[in-house]
Every structure is written in C-alpha cells, then in structure tokens.
Write a protein that holds these residues in place. Sequence first.
Motif, mmCIF file in Angstrom:
data_model
loop_
_atom_site.group_PDB
_atom_site.id
_atom_site.type_symbol
_atom_site.label_atom_id
_atom_site.label_comp_id
_atom_site.label_asym_id
_atom_site.label_seq_id
_atom_site.Cartn_x
_atom_site.Cartn_y
_atom_site.Cartn_z
ATOM 1 N N GLU A 7 -4.471 -6.057 -2.769
ATOM 2 C CA GLU A 7 -3.599 -4.899 -2.436
ATOM 3 C C GLU A 7 -2.683 -4.736 -3.775
ATOM 4 O O GLU A 7 -2.348 -3.545 -4.009
ATOM 5 N N ALA A 8 -1.773 -5.802 -4.125
ATOM 6 C CA ALA A 8 -0.861 -5.601 -5.173
ATOM 7 C C ALA A 8 -1.793 -4.997 -6.458
ATOM 8 O O ALA A 8 -1.115 -4.018 -7.144
ATOM 9 N N ALA A 9 -3.143 -5.540 -6.882
ATOM 10 C CA ALA A 9 -3.694 -4.891 -7.890
ATOM 11 C C ALA A 9 -4.024 -3.597 -7.649
ATOM 12 O O ALA A 9 -4.041 -2.722 -8.628
ATOM 13 N N ARG A 10 -4.432 -3.338 -6.394
ATOM 14 C CA ARG A 10 -4.795 -1.986 -5.996
ATOM 15 C C ARG A 10 -3.740 -0.829 -6.361
ATOM 16 O O ARG A 10 -3.954 0.165 -6.979
ATOM 17 N N SER A 11 -2.522 -1.249 -5.798
ATOM 18 C CA SER A 11 -1.329 -0.436 -5.926
ATOM 19 C C SER A 11 -1.020 -0.051 -7.412
ATOM 20 O O SER A 11 -0.527 0.820 -7.769
ATOM 21 N N ARG B 168 0.843 -1.008 0.070
ATOM 22 C CA ARG B 168 -0.013 0.032 -0.183
ATOM 23 C C ARG B 168 1.086 1.130 0.062
ATOM 24 O O ARG B 168 0.590 2.139 -0.637
ATOM 25 N N SER B 169 2.198 1.247 0.823
ATOM 26 C CA SER B 169 2.932 2.315 0.987
ATOM 27 C C SER B 169 3.516 2.577 -0.624
ATOM 28 O O SER B 169 3.517 3.842 -1.062
ATOM 29 N N ILE B 170 4.073 1.659 -1.358
ATOM 30 C CA ILE B 170 4.447 1.750 -2.604
ATOM 31 C C ILE B 170 3.381 2.241 -3.629
ATOM 32 O O ILE B 170 3.671 3.135 -4.366
ATOM 33 N N GLY B 171 2.077 1.904 -3.525
ATOM 34 C CA GLY B 171 1.258 2.358 -4.398
ATOM 35 C C GLY B 171 0.613 3.836 -4.054
ATOM 36 O O GLY B 171 0.526 4.708 -5.120
ATOM 37 N N SER B 172 0.750 4.479 -2.926
ATOM 38 C CA SER B 172 0.826 5.841 -2.390
ATOM 39 C C SER B 172 1.697 6.489 -3.083
ATOM 40 O O SER B 172 1.516 7.922 -3.280
ATOM 41 N N LEU B 173 2.752 5.797 -3.298
ATOM 42 C CA LEU B 173 4.202 6.858 -3.730
ATOM 43 C C LEU B 173 4.120 6.639 -5.368
ATOM 44 O O LEU B 173 5.072 7.255 -6.131
ATOM 45 N N ALA B 174 3.235 6.078 -5.946
ATOM 46 C CA ALA B 174 3.143 5.860 -7.577
ATOM 47 C C ALA B 174 3.502 6.949 -8.247
ATOM 48 O O ALA B 174 4.228 6.871 -9.182
ATOM 49 N N LYS B 175 2.777 8.286 -7.947
ATOM 50 C CA LYS B 175 3.200 9.252 -8.999
ATOM 51 C C LYS B 175 4.571 10.125 -8.650
ATOM 52 O O LYS B 175 5.062 10.707 -9.271
ATOM 53 N N THR B 176 5.501 9.334 -7.778
ATOM 54 C CA THR B 176 6.794 9.914 -7.400
ATOM 55 C C THR B 176 7.895 9.079 -8.336
ATOM 56 O O THR B 176 8.955 9.537 -8.293
#
Length: 630
Positions: free
Chosen positions: A518-522, A484-492
């Motif tokens: 969670e992987a699909a969501r991220s 989830r943390s990696i997904g939150s940083l996707a734009k960076t």
Amino acid sequence: MATKPTSTATTSVPQKLQSQKHAITEQEKRIEEVLSFPILLSDQISEAVKESESFKFECSEVGKKVERLCQMLRSAARLASSTTAVAPFYDRPLRRIATEVSKNLEKSLSLVKKCRRRSILRRVVIIVSATEFRKLLGLLDSSVADMTWFLSIFEAGGAGGGISLTLPPIASNDPIISWVWSFIASLHMGQLQDRIEAANELASLAKDNDRNKQIIVEEGGILPLLKLLKDSSSTEAQMAAASALHNLANDGERVRAIIDSSGVPIIVQVLGDSSMKAQTMVATLVASMAEHCHLAQEDFARENVIRPLVTLLSFDLFMDDTRLKIGKQSIHSIIQINKEMEKKNLYKPGFGSSLSMHYSEGSSKGGNHRKDRENEKPDVKLALKISCAQALWMLARNSVPNSKRITETKGLLCLAKLVETEEGELQYKCLMTIMEITAAAESNPDLRMATFKTNSPAAKAVVDQLLRVIKDSNNPRLQIAAIRSIGSLAKTFPARETRVIRPLVEQLRHNNQDVMAEAARSLGKFACPENFLCVEHTKTIIDFGGVPHLMKLRGNEKMQSHGLILICYLAIHDGKNEDLERAGVLGAFEGVDRTVIAQHPELKELISQAIYHLSVFHQSHSGLLAQRQF
C-alpha cells in the motif's frame, strides 16, 4: 405453504405469466370480494344438499361442514369490514386460505350435485363412491382448521392474548409461513408488548436464513415494522423493529422493498428524535441499507441523514477542543438555517429541532432525550458513535455527493478528532470514512480543491492524524487505511510538503507485506505523470531513501507490481540520480519476471521508458545484469 410447487420443466412461459397475472389480480381485489365467492359457493352447496337423493348421509355431513365454513367466512368478512387505522386488517393469510377453501368448496359442489335425482342412464354413467366423500370430508376438515386458526390469531390479537404458534393445515409443509403470519398479525393488532415480542421473533427468524427474510417481506412484514419503529413512546419497540429491519436489509432487493414502503423518511426521523439505544440500532440499519443498495445512499442523502449522524458522532466532542470550536459554530449556524427552512416548509416538521437536540434546550423530545444522553453509560455512547461512523462510512463509499455532504457538515473535523482520541472499532470506522472521502476527492477535482486546500483547518487536522497513524500505529489495517488516504490526496500536496512522503517511504520496510504494498502504491500516486509535481515528489522519495527499500521488496505479486511501477516512475523522472545507479535498478529491470509483466501489461511500456532514461545517463552499465531483485 401447503400448495404443491409447480415444476419449472413442465410449465410453459405463457402459463407462468398467466399465473403471475392471476396472483396480482387476486391481490388487487378487496378482501370482501375474495370472500364473497366461497360464501356464494357455500349457499349453492346447501341447496344442492337438500336436493340430494343418493348418499344422503354423506351429503348431510358435507353440508354441516360447509355451513360451519360459511359462518367462519362471514365472521372473517365482518372482521375485514371493521378495519381501523389503529388496528388495520392483515389479510395475507386469509387470501391464501380463502383460495384453498374455494377449491374445496368447488369440489364439494360438484360431488353433491352428482347425488341429485337423475335418470337411470345418468346414474350408470356417473358413479359416486363413499371413498370420494371420505376424501372430501378430510379436505373440508382441513379448511375448517385453517379458518379456525386464522380467526384465533385475530381473537388473540384483539384480546391481547399474544402470539399463536399453532400450525394450520395449509402450512403443514412450511411451518415458517404460519409463524410469520402470526407475528405480522400481532404487529398489526396486538398490544404494545405483543408487538415488541412479534418484532423480536421476526428478527430472530430473519437472522436464520435468507429464505425466512424473503417470506417476511413477501407476506407484508415491512410496513408494520416501520409503524412500530415510529412508536416514540417505547424505546424497546423501536429497538425491536430496527433489529428486524436490519436483519432483512442485507440484500439490495429487500432494501428496495423498505425504500418503496417509504421507510427512509421514517428511519431518518427516528434517528433524529429517539433515545440513544434506539438511535444506535437505527444508525446500524442505515449502514446496512446504504451498504447493500446505492439507491438507499441517494435516498438517505435526500432526507439529510448525514447531518444528524455527524451531530450524534460529535456528541460530547467539542467541549474541550479549541481547534474544533469553528466546527461547533458552523454546525450551529447550519441548525439555524435548518430552522428557518423548516418555517418555510422546506424541511419536514420537527426535523430542524431533531438536528439541534445536542446544542439547544427546548421542549421538544430531542431536548428531553439530550438529558438522557448526558446520563447514559459510556459503553452506550460508544456503541452509538460506532454505529454512526459505520453509517457514514457506508454512505460515503463510492459516492462523491455524500462525501461532499459530510465535509459540508464539518464532519472531517469530527472524524479527525475521533481518530486522534479513540481506539478500536470507532477509530477504525472513522478512518475508513476518511478513506472513502479522500477516494472521492481523488476522483473529483472540485471536491478535492474545495475540501483539501492547504490552508483548510479540516484538511490539516485530517492529514495530521493520518500521518500519526502511519507512524505510530502497530495495527496494519489502520495503517493501510491511512496510507491509502494519503495516496488519494497526493495531488493536493505542494512540493514543500515533504512530511507526508517520509512516513510512506519508511513503510516500504514494514514487516507486513500489505502495508508495504500500500505504501508503494500511494507513493506511486505522488510520482505518476498525472501528478503535476511528479518530478519534485520523485526527488523527495529518492532523497528519503526510497530506492534501496524498493530494491529489497520480495514476496507477493501485488507488492512486486506496485514496487515496479513506482521505481519506473523514479527512473523516468530522475534517471540521472546516482542512487538509481548504485542500487542497480537498470539490471533489475532486465531481470523482471515475464509473468509479472504479462499480468500487468502497463508495466511493459513503463519498463521500456525507464530503461531508456537510465541508459541515457548510465550507459556504461546498460549491458550489465545486476543481481535479480524483483
């Protein structure tokens, strides 16, 4: 409480408001004023007893009991007038008892007056019976017992006699309230050991149920607990007080009561300057308050609680790691700034020294505690770090300002190192703190750009540890937090940073459905149109074999919806890719369960767009129904 509860059904709203107003007015009166009324009534009864003509024996008995009550009331008034700052007078039980005593004295005065010399007609009209006197004497006996109990707890407290657990008549229907009164009185007036015992008893009562918690708060237990918490001479006292406050702080209203009692500055001060065991309990208290009240998050931030928490979390951490030396220097520079601000009275006196207790020697208590910490057992140090990590997690949750403050104290470097070196609860809570910070960065572009720049050592350290957990951990709850943390940083992440996408794609075939979802969501956050590099990330996801994994998703609705959203993005951004055709994505869309679309309305438009893009490049297959995959 011995008073009979009022029925809600039979009490009008104006009556309730009037009753509440009266209660507030009574609390505003000085206790000497409250006691003056029953004392005056006692004098009037004594005069009425002398004038009685009938039932003279009974009136005499009433007079004796009233005289005894009057003496007790005067003793209580003397106690109240001798209040000191060291041992303040605890008047909550006396106010309640005085109210009941006044009612009984009013009844006494009315009955005794009926026994005075009257005309024959008045004697016939006003009939007094021995039964009335028996009832009245019973009420007066109860009042005497209540006052005896009250005076006993003060005598016990003043003489160091400990806590009284006897039950006064006023509390016969609710014993808990008398125990709470006794414990709080001991907190106000007892010797140190008695105060510790009282705090532990209140902690035990508060742990039992919410009703006990509410009684403790309503009867004024918070202020003396905070005062005991400030007692730096005794670690045991601070731990007992922190434990009781922690057990109270599981409700927003009670947390606000602690805040309204100026509890936040006291808690922060104790956190910065006390023994390690006390700090552990106080950090747990901070976590509980921040968890249950957003106002507490803000108040703790204003009192700079995040810096000492990060400092305690980083204890014994920077010595052996060259990568974190920058963090040490930065924290040291912050401490120097704090010292300068303290000299200018911008910080509370002594606060700067408490922050620097791990990095500088000195004559302050912080310096003395530093030596104790170095000699503490490993399990005590671990417990403190777990509590601090929990507190940072709760402070950062849904709070962009607090997440920013954590990053400004180099907290990210500390969290990354602990995720790398620790395991169990400490590792998990550090990961959850990172997850909250990254979620804040996702919602706030300024925080995201300032903290998670590509060349930032802190950002790189965090991402490295998140990827390591995703790939190497066999604990789903750790993996979910990291994903989830990696997904939150996707734009960076730039397009060339493909190393963050491969582990997420691999988790699409995980044996735990929540990890897969969670992987699909991220991955969806990498491929969504709001991501400037969505087309490049889409190609990377497909190149790493994401499509076949997505087509095999089965199971719960949550996993299915995230997988559908992701594959829609892939089809929209790279519809001509042959992997999509070979996997039969177009036919799979035609076989999507309508109930899933009904539960996720955004899917209807996404699927329509995906089918359109796929049909443009794979027209020959547009009318085929592939095997139903979703």
